[in-house]
Design a protein around this motif. Structure first.
Motif, mmCIF file in Angstrom:
data_model
loop_
_atom_site.group_PDB
_atom_site.id
_atom_site.type_symbol
_atom_site.label_atom_id
_atom_site.label_comp_id
_atom_site.label_asym_id
_atom_site.label_seq_id
_atom_site.Cartn_x
_atom_site.Cartn_y
_atom_site.Cartn_z
ATOM 1 N N ALA A 171 10.913 12.077 1.928
ATOM 2 C CA ALA A 171 11.882 10.242 2.288
ATOM 3 C C ALA A 171 10.985 9.673 3.339
ATOM 4 C CB ALA A 171 13.428 11.249 3.123
ATOM 5 N N MET A 172 9.671 9.525 2.615
ATOM 6 C CA MET A 172 8.864 9.106 3.863
ATOM 7 C C MET A 172 8.786 8.824 4.616
ATOM 8 S SD MET A 172 10.175 6.633 1.144
ATOM 9 C CE MET A 172 11.972 5.973 1.305
ATOM 10 N N GLY A 173 9.332 10.542 5.269
ATOM 11 C CA GLY A 173 9.310 10.878 6.573
ATOM 12 C C GLY A 173 10.308 11.523 7.074
ATOM 13 N N VAL A 186 8.729 13.379 -8.699
ATOM 14 C CA VAL A 186 9.166 13.471 -7.774
ATOM 15 C C VAL A 186 8.420 12.917 -6.851
ATOM 16 C CG1 VAL A 186 11.727 12.215 -7.553
ATOM 17 C CG2 VAL A 186 11.535 13.874 -9.221
ATOM 18 N N ASP A 187 8.542 12.059 -6.682
ATOM 19 C CA ASP A 187 7.747 11.718 -4.904
ATOM 20 C C ASP A 187 8.547 11.067 -3.946
ATOM 21 O OD1 ASP A 187 4.869 10.558 -3.399
ATOM 22 O OD2 ASP A 187 5.363 8.197 -3.852
ATOM 23 N N ASN A 188 7.630 11.059 -3.094
ATOM 24 C CA ASN A 188 8.960 10.626 -1.792
ATOM 25 C C ASN A 188 9.919 11.909 -1.162
ATOM 26 O OD1 ASN A 188 8.281 7.889 -3.154
ATOM 27 N ND2 ASN A 188 7.308 8.292 -0.795
ATOM 28 N N ALA A 189 9.908 13.249 -1.546
ATOM 29 C CA ALA A 189 10.948 14.069 -1.265
ATOM 30 C C ALA A 189 10.822 14.138 0.088
ATOM 31 C CB ALA A 189 10.678 15.371 -2.073
ATOM 32 N N HIS A 209 16.494 -1.784 5.631
ATOM 33 C CA HIS A 209 17.367 -1.818 4.232
ATOM 34 C C HIS A 209 16.501 -0.360 3.686
ATOM 35 C CE1 HIS A 209 13.292 -3.264 3.481
ATOM 36 N NE2 HIS A 209 13.004 -2.898 2.132
ATOM 37 N N LYS A 210 15.544 0.451 4.769
ATOM 38 C CA LYS A 210 15.121 1.785 3.982
ATOM 39 C C LYS A 210 15.869 2.722 4.465
ATOM 40 C CE LYS A 210 10.807 0.079 2.615
ATOM 41 N NZ LYS A 210 9.049 -0.037 2.534
ATOM 42 N N ILE A 211 17.319 2.656 5.300
ATOM 43 C CA ILE A 211 17.656 3.590 5.593
ATOM 44 C C ILE A 211 18.026 3.939 4.436
ATOM 45 C CG2 ILE A 211 19.662 1.987 6.056
ATOM 46 C CD1 ILE A 211 18.548 5.357 8.275
ATOM 47 N N MET A 227 8.589 10.080 -11.119
ATOM 48 C CA MET A 227 9.221 9.033 -10.228
ATOM 49 C C MET A 227 8.691 8.570 -9.812
ATOM 50 S SD MET A 227 12.967 10.213 -11.862
ATOM 51 C CE MET A 227 13.402 10.904 -13.175
ATOM 52 N N ASP A 228 8.926 7.015 -9.574
ATOM 53 C CA ASP A 228 8.083 6.762 -8.222
ATOM 54 C C ASP A 228 8.498 5.148 -7.561
ATOM 55 O OD1 ASP A 228 6.972 6.578 -6.383
ATOM 56 O OD2 ASP A 228 4.795 6.678 -6.590
ATOM 57 N N ALA A 229 9.780 5.385 -8.450
ATOM 58 C CA ALA A 229 9.978 3.509 -7.787
ATOM 59 C C ALA A 229 11.703 3.596 -6.676
ATOM 60 C CB ALA A 229 10.450 3.084 -9.466
ATOM 61 N N ASP A 230 12.304 2.883 -7.641
ATOM 62 C CA ASP A 230 13.548 2.925 -5.771
ATOM 63 C C ASP A 230 14.200 4.191 -6.338
ATOM 64 O OD1 ASP A 230 14.163 2.325 -9.259
ATOM 65 O OD2 ASP A 230 15.772 1.115 -8.819
ATOM 66 N N LYS A 231 14.547 4.301 -4.900
ATOM 67 C CA LYS A 231 14.765 5.532 -4.644
ATOM 68 C C LYS A 231 16.542 5.740 -5.033
ATOM 69 C CE LYS A 231 10.749 6.400 -3.465
ATOM 70 N NZ LYS A 231 9.894 6.551 -4.251
ATOM 71 N N SER A 232 17.286 4.886 -5.119
ATOM 72 C CA SER A 232 18.638 4.720 -4.980
ATOM 73 C C SER A 232 19.107 4.584 -6.542
ATOM 74 C CB SER A 232 19.684 3.777 -4.828
ATOM 75 O OG SER A 232 18.740 2.468 -5.651
ATOM 76 N N ASN A 255 0.414 -0.966 0.040
ATOM 77 C CA ASN A 255 0.220 0.635 -0.140
ATOM 78 C C ASN A 255 1.509 0.818 -0.133
ATOM 79 O OD1 ASN A 255 -1.491 2.117 0.365
ATOM 80 N ND2 ASN A 255 -2.619 0.898 2.364
ATOM 81 N N ILE A 256 1.629 1.457 -1.205
ATOM 82 C CA ILE A 256 2.835 2.515 -1.185
ATOM 83 C C ILE A 256 1.823 3.601 -2.211
ATOM 84 C CG2 ILE A 256 4.263 1.557 0.370
ATOM 85 C CD1 ILE A 256 5.752 0.989 -2.792
ATOM 86 N N TYR A 257 0.585 4.196 -2.247
ATOM 87 C CA TYR A 257 0.451 4.856 -3.378
ATOM 88 C C TYR A 257 0.902 6.106 -3.255
ATOM 89 C CZ TYR A 257 -2.069 0.340 -4.292
ATOM 90 O OH TYR A 257 -3.198 -1.178 -4.298
#
Ligand code: SAH
Ligand code: DHB
Ligand code: MG
Length: 225
Positions: free
Chosen positions: A170-172, A165-168, A187-189, A139-144, A41-43
């Protein structure tokens, strides 16, 4: 009048979602069905979808590249903001996500508008041959890989085209000094540091005029100049 930002209370958030959302019953049920298949659930948020639609309409985007399809939720939202002849190419590496998204895209009536390409986004971008450029990239896939995606997208984006670009945030964790994740998510760090680095990289890129929007988990925008 204060120049400070108004705090988004749960009531304001509810107001926004009740009045300026791109989510309808079809997309609500898409999420429920995806959940049953354990699709994460990461829409994007429903108001973020509305904002993407606004951008797409304002530049009359006819050709869109999406990196990260998931279940087709954001792609369907974007397609709904385009003309009948609009085209979205959406890149997805996960076969289950690809299969589910394709079904939903057909059901939504966008078979001819949205092409989901299964595989690593970097492979698609590195082998892109067509002379046709994009008006809009989401852009909304792998951040690396964000910096790589930006470099590979710049030559195939029209002047005046937009990259979102989503998630600017950084997931909060954008400004959290020592972000802590549990064992499962530790691993999300790496993603947090990748987003922080990318935000600066994009901001300092002379090809783009950028702006950071406080919608969802943060949307970083750049218009190619
Ligand atoms: N844009 C979607 C959410 C995307 S979630 C929406 O809001 O509806 C991120 C997706 O990117 C996941 O489905 C994941 O499988 C995919 N992904 C991750 N790494 C990828 C890569 N290297 N290439 C292509 N897709 C990738
Ligand atoms: C994650 C990824 C996303 O693109 C998102 O919008 C939210 C969370 C994640 O990997 O956790
Ligand atoms: Mg995201």
């Amino acid at each position: 009048m204060s120049v400070q930002r108004t705090e988004i209370t749960p009531e304001i958030d509810e107001y926004i979602l009740n009045n300026f959302s791109a989510e309808d019953d079809f997309l609500k049920s898409l999420k429920i069905q995806a959940e049953m298949l354990k699709i994460p659930n990461i829409y994007i948020s429903a108001d973020q979808g509305r904002f993407l639609q606004f951008l797409i309409k304002s530049i009359n985007a006819k050709r869109i590249l999406e990196i990260g399809t998931l279940a087709g939720y954001s792609a369907i939202m974007m397609a709904r903001a385009m003309d009948k002849s609009g085209k979205i190419i959406s890149l997805e590496s996960n076969h289950l996500h690809y299969k589910f998204a394709k079904e939903k895209i057909d059901e939504a009536g966008f078979t001819d508008n949205i092409e989901v390409v299964v595989g690593l986004a970097i492979d698609y971008l590195e082998s892109y041959q067509s002379d046709e450029k994009f008006d809009f990239v989401f852009m909304d896939a792998d951040k690396s890989n964000l910096i790589n995606y930006l470099e590979l997208c710049t030559p195939i984006l029209k002047k005046g085209g937009i990259i979102a670009v989503d998630n600017a945030f950084a997931m909060g964790n954008l400004t959290v000094e020592n972000p802590v994740f549990d064992e499962i998510h530790k691993h999300k760090i790496k993603d947090v540091y990748a987003v922080r680095e990318f935000n600066q990289y994009f901001k300092n890129n002379p090809n783009y005029f950028t702006s950071l929007i406080t919608v969802g988990d943060g949307l970083l925008l750049g218009v190619k100049q």
